[in-house]
Design an enzyme around this catalytic site. Structure first.
Site, PDB file in Angstrom:
ATOM      1  N   ARG A 105       1.151  -0.850  -0.279  1.00 58.44           N
ATOM      2  CA  ARG A 105       0.324  -0.105   0.230  1.00 58.44           C
ATOM      3  C   ARG A 105       1.047   1.359   0.078  1.00 58.44           C
ATOM      4  O   ARG A 105       1.447   1.315   0.955  1.00 58.44           O
ATOM      5  CB  ARG A 105      -0.900  -0.338   0.912  1.00 58.44           C
ATOM      6  CG  ARG A 105      -1.645   1.332   2.164  1.00 58.44           C
ATOM      7  CD  ARG A 105      -3.001   1.240   0.923  1.00 58.44           C
ATOM      8  NE  ARG A 105      -4.007   0.932   0.380  1.00 58.44           N
ATOM      9  CZ  ARG A 105      -4.681   0.853  -0.405  1.00 58.44           C
ATOM     10  NH1 ARG A 105      -4.906   0.998  -1.095  1.00 58.44           N
ATOM     11  NH2 ARG A 105      -5.754  -0.601  -0.810  1.00 58.44           N
ATOM     12  N   ARG A 128       1.321  -5.987 -10.134  1.00 60.19           N
ATOM     13  CA  ARG A 128       1.783  -5.744  -8.746  1.00 60.19           C
ATOM     14  C   ARG A 128       2.321  -6.305  -7.619  1.00 60.19           C
ATOM     15  O   ARG A 128       2.890  -6.409  -6.592  1.00 60.19           O
ATOM     16  CB  ARG A 128       0.844  -4.087  -8.098  1.00 60.19           C
ATOM     17  CG  ARG A 128      -0.528  -5.010  -8.003  1.00 60.19           C
ATOM     18  CD  ARG A 128      -1.403  -3.354  -7.714  1.00 60.19           C
ATOM     19  NE  ARG A 128      -3.014  -4.862  -6.669  1.00 60.19           N
ATOM     20  CZ  ARG A 128      -3.477  -3.979  -5.775  1.00 60.19           C
ATOM     21  NH1 ARG A 128      -3.043  -2.479  -5.453  1.00 60.19           N
ATOM     22  NH2 ARG A 128      -4.984  -4.743  -5.721  1.00 60.19           N
ATOM     23  N   HIS A 206       0.073   3.918  -9.850  1.00 62.21           N
ATOM     24  CA  HIS A 206      -1.300   4.556  -9.058  1.00 62.21           C
ATOM     25  C   HIS A 206      -0.031   4.540  -8.255  1.00 62.21           C
ATOM     26  O   HIS A 206       0.155   4.539  -6.760  1.00 62.21           O
ATOM     27  CB  HIS A 206      -1.415   2.830  -8.976  1.00 62.21           C
ATOM     28  CG  HIS A 206      -2.722   3.191  -7.759  1.00 62.21           C
ATOM     29  ND1 HIS A 206      -2.674   4.289  -7.175  1.00 62.21           N
ATOM     30  CD2 HIS A 206      -3.834   2.536  -7.805  1.00 62.21           C
ATOM     31  CE1 HIS A 206      -4.063   3.875  -6.304  1.00 62.21           C
ATOM     32  NE2 HIS A 206      -4.698   3.307  -6.763  1.00 62.21           N
ATOM     33  N   ASP A 251     -12.391  10.277  -6.222  1.00 57.40           N
ATOM     34  CA  ASP A 251     -12.272   8.461  -6.921  1.00 57.40           C
ATOM     35  C   ASP A 251     -12.787   9.464  -8.110  1.00 57.40           C
ATOM     36  O   ASP A 251     -13.984   8.681  -8.852  1.00 57.40           O
ATOM     37  CB  ASP A 251     -12.339   7.295  -6.504  1.00 57.40           C
ATOM     38  CG  ASP A 251     -12.395   6.090  -6.971  1.00 57.40           C
ATOM     39  OD1 ASP A 251     -11.655   6.596  -7.846  1.00 57.40           O
ATOM     40  OD2 ASP A 251     -12.649   4.966  -6.574  1.00 57.40           O
ATOM     41  N   GLU A 310      -3.252   9.285 -10.890  1.00 59.40           N
ATOM     42  CA  GLU A 310      -1.680   8.421 -11.116  1.00 59.40           C
ATOM     43  C   GLU A 310      -2.347   8.588 -13.453  1.00 59.40           C
ATOM     44  O   GLU A 310      -3.615   8.982 -13.575  1.00 59.40           O
ATOM     45  CB  GLU A 310      -2.998   7.323 -11.268  1.00 59.40           C
ATOM     46  CG  GLU A 310      -3.173   7.302  -9.961  1.00 59.40           C
ATOM     47  CD  GLU A 310      -4.785   6.173  -9.119  1.00 59.40           C
ATOM     48  OE1 GLU A 310      -4.060   4.824 -10.397  1.00 59.40           O
ATOM     49  OE2 GLU A 310      -4.945   6.213  -8.275  1.00 59.40           O
TER      50      GLU A 310
END
Length: 353
Positions: A105, A128, A206, A251, A310
């Site tokens: 994270r 990832r 990200h 978002d 991002e």
């Protein structure tokens, strides 16, 4: 370039500049987890709740290895030493999970071959949470690498990957630390299918930026653009106002974005400048308080000190025929907030004027 054992014994690469800036990249996920300027200030956010479960002691050693006139230091140390020395640093603590198969994270996770839930795979795809390799013989990159330090990583699908996403590919990533402390990530993805079939994918860097206080941050370069709001079933809206500020959860996927975006941190008097190629979209995300409390690998109040902006290709998936290659580049700079609001002239930014 140094190759060391990091948290939970995971291998990481450290790039350093003679002025003092540095970058750390874990081979797990090819994930950048630290980017520091010449003053040793951390510029990326990683959850301070680092999970050390499963840590193992390893003997302390430093080994020098010379390959093709380059000196590489292979080093490892007991994690008890890591905890003692690094626990005072901002990213240390008790929660981002550095334990496969969980993703890490923070930092710069790579979303491939799927961004978020835009498809049938697990959220943000599998790149990832796979182990990448250092590429010993990468093909030439078009960028000038003089006076820069870099590492080349490569990912190829396993048999298990082929079961969930039946396409053969080569994903090459170059992470570069420039002489001014700027950070560049260049991805090259090639379709190596032998059955003649094309494949499509979505993608994002990200990036989690470290900010002083999210309420004192604004994003410039995305005003008046259309965006998809993930909090409203991906409905399409048009951004209003002179800049983006933050008072609640955000978002959004901004579409057809410019090649330069700025994040202004008023309290730190610092501006992050994102420059990108091959990535038409830009995702802006902050979970705010309720969602932060619901995430097990994220501190309850950490949303105040991070912002994801991002560089991405989401709205229109990228399609490659066998033998074709796609390139996507992101360059990050951190400069004093001394240029006029709304002006993103690259020369003014680089010169700090």
């Amino acid at each position: 370039m140094e190759i060391c054992k990091g948290i939970n014994g995971l291998e990481k690469v450290i790039l350093r500049d003679i002025r003092g800036s540095s970058v750390e990249i874990y081979l797990y996920g090819a994930q950048v987890t630290s980017w520091k300027n010449e003053h040793r200030e951390e510029l990326l956010f990683v959850s301070s709740k680092v999970d050390h479960n499963g840590s193992k002691e390893v003997p302390f050693s430093i080994v020098e290895k010379r390959v093709e006139n380059q000196t590489t230091y292979l080093c490892s140390f007991p994690l008890s030493f890591y905890h003692l020395f690094f626990a005072t640093l901002p990213i240390a603590g008790t929660k981002a999970i550095f334990k496969p198969p969980k993703p890490i994270r923070g930092g710069i996770p790579i979303c491939f071959p799927q961004f978020s839930n835009h498809g049938s795979l697990e959220a943000h795809g599998f790149a990832r949470n796979r182990f990448w390799s250092i590429d010993p013989s990468p093909p030439p990159f078009p960028t000038n690498s003089s006076n820069k330090t870099f590492v080349d990583l490569i990912l190829k699908p396993t048999e298990e990957d082929m079961k969930i996403w039946p396409h053969s590919f080569e994903f090459r990533l170059r992470v570069t630390l420039g002489p001014a402390g700027d950070l560049m990530l260049t991805s090259r993805i090639r379709n190596t299918n032998t059955d003649g079939k094309p494949f499509s994918f979505t993608f994002a860097y990200h990036t989690y930026f470290s900010v002083s206080d999210i309420s004192e941050v604004r994003v410039e370069g995305l005003e008046t653009l259309d965006y998809l709001d993930n909090l409203q079933n991906k409905q399409r809206f048009t951004e209003q106002g002179d800049a983006i500020t933050f008072e609640s959860e955000v978002d959004k996927i901004y579409l057809s974005t410019p090649t330069k975006i700025a994040i202004l941190d008023h309290e730190k008097k610092r501006t992050f400048v994102i420059r990108k190629d091959g990535l038409p979209d830009a995702v802006v995300w902050n979970p705010w308080d309720k969602k932060a409390k619901a995430m097990t690998d994220f501190g309850d109040d950490e949303y105040k000190h991070m912002l994801c902006v991002e560089a991405a290709a989401v709205e229109k998936p990228i399609t490659l025929k066998p033998g074709e290659e796609w390139r996507g580049r992101q360059e990050l700079s951190a400069v004093p907030s001394s240029y006029c609001s709304g002006q993103l002239d690259p020369q003014r930014v680089l010169q700090g004027s």
